[in-house]
Design a protein around this motif. Structure first.
Motif: not given
Length: 321
Positions: A3, A7, A11, A92-93, A95-96, A171
């Protein structure tokens, strides 16, 4: 850690979108709302401090709970879709949004380009977007110093620290860290209004950044070695000068970058027209110039990649992915 890699990749593609629905913007709105409810100018110092603690607890609880709720929904979506990728992508989004390497790099590159074009007025204006000091009278060297200091210090709270807390707690813990860091940036000032009300937020941010800042310093040493900068001098300057920074954590990134690049950071700054001297870090073996901004961006990306790689191999060693 997959993840985390996803992320970081996201980015590099989308960066930090400027939208009112950005999670960090929503955190800021929440903090502003609670501040209006809790802060009372007529309160005594003790009452302001206690209300500041309540602000911290409420913000952390709400943000952590919201992150857990979003991840629970992503898990349910994955079950309905019959694939884990929906959960991975949403995690991931989120966390990004907690990290900001691309936006930091873009700001640095823009300032570098303006200095190369000798557009001093615009360079002063743009560097004012990423620093809190007065910029109207900055020289090209001062602008470069401000940009390098910001990139170095924000490598900690904008990249390594969120990834560190993600690595140890997923996260939601990265979101909790970003909420604490946002509170510090909004109320953690040593002025008449926030000296007591914002003290809990400032102390929490210092505590949370203690380990990530020192990890970042070591990562910068290895990044300097990989990129062909002076890693030995980076380590020496980190040991010698890191504690000179007014923040208990900021010097570990700034001093190490200064040593790696053979430059000197710190010096006289102006805040709202009042001069303030920050202790020097590093040695002025080279005159500050735009190339040092680009070098600091390369160090930032290399340090971030090293952290992700090392965390991934550590997770493999203990049987996690």
């Amino acid at each position: 850690m997959l993840t985390g890699f996803l992320a970081f990749f996201l980015d590099t593609i989308i960066g930090d979108p400027r939208t009112r629905l950005h999670p960090v913007v929503l955190m800021g709105n929440l903090i502003s709302l609670l501040e209006r409810v809790l802060y009372r100018q007529e309160d005594g110092n003790g009452s302001k401090f206690r209300r500041g603690i309540l602000l911290v607890l409420l913000v952390l609880l709400i943000c952590y709970g919201a992150a857990c709720g979003i991840l629970h929904l992503s898990y349910r979506l994955s079950e309905l879709a019959g694939t884990v990728w929906a959960e991975y992508l949403i995690s991931a989004l989120l966390l990004c949004f907690m990290i900001s390497p691309k936006s930091l790099a873009e700001a640095g590159r823009e300032i570098c380009d303006l200095l190369m074009q000798e557009n001093l007025a615009e360079a002063r204006r743009k560097v004012g977007w990423i620093v809190g000091r007065d910029t109207d009278e900055l020289t090209p060297q001062d602008i470069t110093r401000a940009a390098v200091e910001t990139i170095a210090e924000n490598t900690v709270d904008g990249i390594i620290a969120p990834l560190f807390f993600f690595a140890i707690g997923g996260v939601p813990l990265a979101v909790l860290y970003r909420a604490a860091n946002t509170m510090d940036s909004m109320v953690g000032y040593r002025n008449e209004k926030y000296l007591y009300f914002g003290r809990a937020a400032a102390r929490l941010d210092d505590a949370l950044n203690y380990v990530p800042a020192r990890i970042t310093g070591i990562l910068f040493v290895f990044a300097a070695w990989i990129l062909g900068f002076d890693h030995r001098h980076a380590f020496r300057v980190m040991k010698r000068d890191a504690d000179k920074h007014p923040s208990p954590n900021g010097g570990y990134a700034e001093a190490t970058v200064a040593g790696a690049l053979h430059i000197r950071l710190g010096g006289m700054n102006s805040y709202f027209g009042k001069k303030s001297f920050r202790a020097y870090m590093g040695d002025a073996l080279q005159e500050l110039g735009p190339r040092h901004i680009m070098a600091s961006i390369r160090l930032m990306y290399t340090a971030a990649t090293l952290f992700l790689a090392l965390a991934y191999f550590l997770f493999l060693a203990i049987g996690r992915t």
